[in-house]
Design a protein around this motif. Structure first.
Motif, PDB file in Angstrom:
ATOM      1  N   GLY A 459       0.813  -1.216   0.000  1.00 38.78           N
ATOM      2  CA  GLY A 459       0.000   0.000   0.000  1.00 38.78           C
ATOM      3  C   GLY A 459       0.842   1.260   0.000  1.00 38.78           C
ATOM      4  O   GLY A 459       0.544   2.232  -0.722  1.00 38.78           O
ATOM      5  N   LEU A 460       1.909   1.296   0.810  1.00 35.64           N
ATOM      6  CA  LEU A 460       2.788   2.465   0.865  1.00 35.64           C
ATOM      7  C   LEU A 460       3.476   2.708  -0.476  1.00 35.64           C
ATOM      8  O   LEU A 460       3.624   3.854  -0.924  1.00 35.64           O
ATOM      9  N   TYR A 461       3.892   1.614  -1.129  1.00 37.39           N
ATOM     10  CA  TYR A 461       4.567   1.756  -2.425  1.00 37.39           C
ATOM     11  C   TYR A 461       3.609   2.349  -3.468  1.00 37.39           C
ATOM     12  O   TYR A 461       3.981   3.258  -4.213  1.00 37.39           O
ATOM     13  N   ILE A 462       2.399   1.824  -3.516  1.00 37.59           N
ATOM     14  CA  ILE A 462       1.407   2.319  -4.479  1.00 37.59           C
ATOM     15  C   ILE A 462       1.114   3.792  -4.230  1.00 37.59           C
ATOM     16  O   ILE A 462       0.989   4.596  -5.165  1.00 37.59           O
ATOM     17  N   GLN A 463       1.023   4.159  -2.941  1.00 39.11           N
ATOM     18  CA  GLN A 463       0.720   5.546  -2.588  1.00 39.11           C
ATOM     19  C   GLN A 463       1.887   6.478  -2.917  1.00 39.11           C
ATOM     20  O   GLN A 463       1.697   7.559  -3.491  1.00 39.11           O
ATOM     21  N   MET A 464       3.099   6.065  -2.576  1.00 40.16           N
ATOM     22  CA  MET A 464       4.272   6.926  -2.774  1.00 40.16           C
ATOM     23  C   MET A 464       4.623   7.097  -4.253  1.00 40.16           C
ATOM     24  O   MET A 464       5.102   8.153  -4.670  1.00 40.16           O
ATOM     25  N   LYS A 466       2.440   6.904  -6.645  1.00 35.18           N
ATOM     26  CA  LYS A 466       1.234   7.370  -7.345  1.00 35.18           C
ATOM     27  C   LYS A 466       0.907   6.453  -8.526  1.00 35.18           C
ATOM     28  O   LYS A 466       0.566   6.901  -9.621  1.00 35.18           O
ATOM     29  N   GLU A 467       1.066   5.179  -8.270  1.00 35.78           N
ATOM     30  CA  GLU A 467       0.855   4.178  -9.314  1.00 35.78           C
ATOM     31  C   GLU A 467      -0.571   4.208  -9.844  1.00 35.78           C
ATOM     32  O   GLU A 467      -0.805   3.983 -11.033  1.00 35.78           O
ATOM     33  N   ASP A 469      -2.396   6.757 -10.316  1.00 34.52           N
ATOM     34  CA  ASP A 469      -2.494   7.842 -11.305  1.00 34.52           C
ATOM     35  C   ASP A 469      -1.924   7.399 -12.645  1.00 34.52           C
ATOM     36  O   ASP A 469      -2.477   7.703 -13.710  1.00 34.52           O
TER      37      ASP A 469
END
Length: 479
Positions: A459-464, A466-467, A469
């Motif tokens: 989750g953190l990776y996707i958020q950081m 901006k995958e 987007d």
């Protein structure tokens, strides 16, 4: 309806069916694994592999040909349905009377009755080809989803009740037979077909050029996917086959319940772009990126939780399946992506190239299986060989697709894997550290810890990054 809406709607309904089906499958498998011995699972595995061989000849590539061809009349469909009826009857009888030969080859008399009972399944699977294909052709994904889940739930429940009442390995036969009969009844009521004692072969000729290569692909794919089980049962014993089969089926569970929510939808929808290869390529890119972010990290998680997964789902008697499952789990990610490639070959009217790619895959897979069994004589070696050949086949399949079908550079395709691979490296490093620093004796607690670490990191990776987007921009390219 736009492509985005058709694809998302179809996938949504399939996902509802498949992901709820995961729960049913796990419960049924967990109960039956504790009531039935590995040897009995091995016996059933042999029977199911053999009936799958007969099923290849019953299908003949007819279903995808019906989906692809937009001009088939009701009369054509009646002719094809009548052909499948007589073909199913003939193959069922051949399978029934082959049961003595099969049992003799494996020196196991119980295979006689098992194969004879399964001949019923073979007949109904064959006559169900036309009405089932029409459901997909007409994009009735909602109906398909709820139909599949209802049948799966009912069949699983009946199997458990039978096993609890001492049915033994015969409890494993209930679900396939119940499902094939019920699905046929439901489908034929939805799309009634006219039965003919004498049918017109010209209707078959309409789809033959397409279906023939599809059939050849299915045939060689059968040996690629099943030769390992046939040979392990013969040369390594039914108990080892039982352990291997459980490992393989458990590995296939996420594959089936992720891609099978998408793959059945792809061909009916993407077949509309058979004359627009650029749009087909751009549309497929969305699917690849999504599956890369699902499948590749999942392989990492399964590698680190293989012990917990096997023991929680099947119990202590299946502990010998753990190393095999762990190795096979490495192929889950690439198989999830690779399993969707056939829909693109089909949608582009390239079943001949699908056959060629399948032939290369089969040669590699069979070679790996033979090396693992006859040179190393080890289930672990077989698992490593299969994992390696799946990886090589991934490369050759997409080379053929982009070089000879889509006729475009594969650079954009390759770019879809950069971010998922970085995520996998991060996940692997963190889970490796956790596995060494924190050792929990309780397998459920261990599984929950690793799962929580995986989810938070993911989750953190996707958020950081901006995958979402980035994925949205790719999605907007599909009009």
């Amino acid at each position: 309806m736009s492509l985005k809406k058709e694809l998302s709607t179809g996938v949504a309904y399939n996902a509802i069916s498949k992901y709820s089906g995961i729960i049913v499958s796990l419960i049924v498998s967990a109960v039956l694994a504790r009531l039935i011995s590995p040897e009995d699972f091995g016996v059933i595995a042999v029977a199911m592999v053999i009936i799958t061989f007969f099923s290849v000849f019953s299908d003949l590539g007819i279903a995808p040909a019906i989906i692809q061809n937009k001009s088939l009349s009701k009369e054509n469909l009646s002719d094809i349905f009548s052909f499948t009826f007589w073909l199913g009857l003939a193959l069922s009888l051949v399978f029934f009377f082959s049961s003595w030969v099969i049992a003799s080859y494996y020196n196991m008399n119980k295979l006689i009755h098992i194969c004879q009972i399964l001949s019923i399944n073979l007949f109904f699977v064959t006559v169900n080809i036309v009405p089932s294909a029409l459901l997909y052709k007409n994009k009735e994904f909602k109906f398909i989803a709820f139909r599949a889940f209802s049948v799966q739930f009912s069949g699983g429940l009946i199997s458990i009740i039978a096993a609890l009442n001492g049915a033994g390995l015969y409890a494993l036969l209930i679900n396939p037979i119940f499902s094939s009969i019920t699905l046929f009844i439901v489908n034929i009521l939805r799309y009634p077909q006219k039965m003919k004692f004498i049918f017109n072969l010209s209707s078959l000729k309409i789809i033959f050029s397409y279906s023939s290569y599809q059939f050849l692909f299915n045939l060689i794919n059968y040996f690629s996917r099943n030769l390992d089980k046939l040979l392990i049962g013969k040369y390594m014993g039914m108990s080892l086959l039982g352990y291997y089969e459980k490992s393989y089926r458990l590995m296939m569970l996420p594959l089936q319940n992720i891609t099978y929510a998408i793959t059945p939808v792809m061909h009916p929808i993407f077949s509309n772009f058979q004359d627009d290869l650029h749009k087909l390529s751009v549309s497929y890119m969305k699917v690849v990126r999504l599956l890369a972010f699902v499948g590749l990290p999942l392989s990492v998680l399964l590698w680190f939780t293989s012990r917990e997964v096997v023991l929680i789902v099947f119990g202590d008697q299946w502990i010998n399946s753990i190393p095999v499952f762990q190795i096979l789990s490495l192929s889950v990610g690439i198989q999830i992506i690779l399993s969707t490639s056939g829909s693109i070959f089909q949608a582009a009217n390239a079943t001949k190239l699908l056959f060629i790619s399948g032939l290369l895959s089969s040669i590699l897979n069979v070679s790996g299986i033979l090396i693992g069994i006859f040179i190393f004589d080890s289930l672990i070696a077989v698992a490593w060989c299969i994992t390696i050949t799946f990886t090589i086949n991934f490369v050759q399949c997409y080379y053929i697709m982009y070089r000879y079908i889509l006729k475009t550079s594969a650079i954009d395709f390759i770019k879809q894997f950069k971010s998922p691979i970085i995520l996998c490296i991060i996940l692997f490093s963190i889970l490796l550290l956790i596995s060494h620093l924190i050792i929990l004796q309780n397998i459920l607690a261990s599984a929950l810890l690793k799962g929580l670490v995986f989810i938070v990191t993911y989750g953190l990776y996707i958020q950081m990054t901006k995958e979402l987007d980035i994925y949205g921009k790719l999605k907007n390219k599909i009009k």
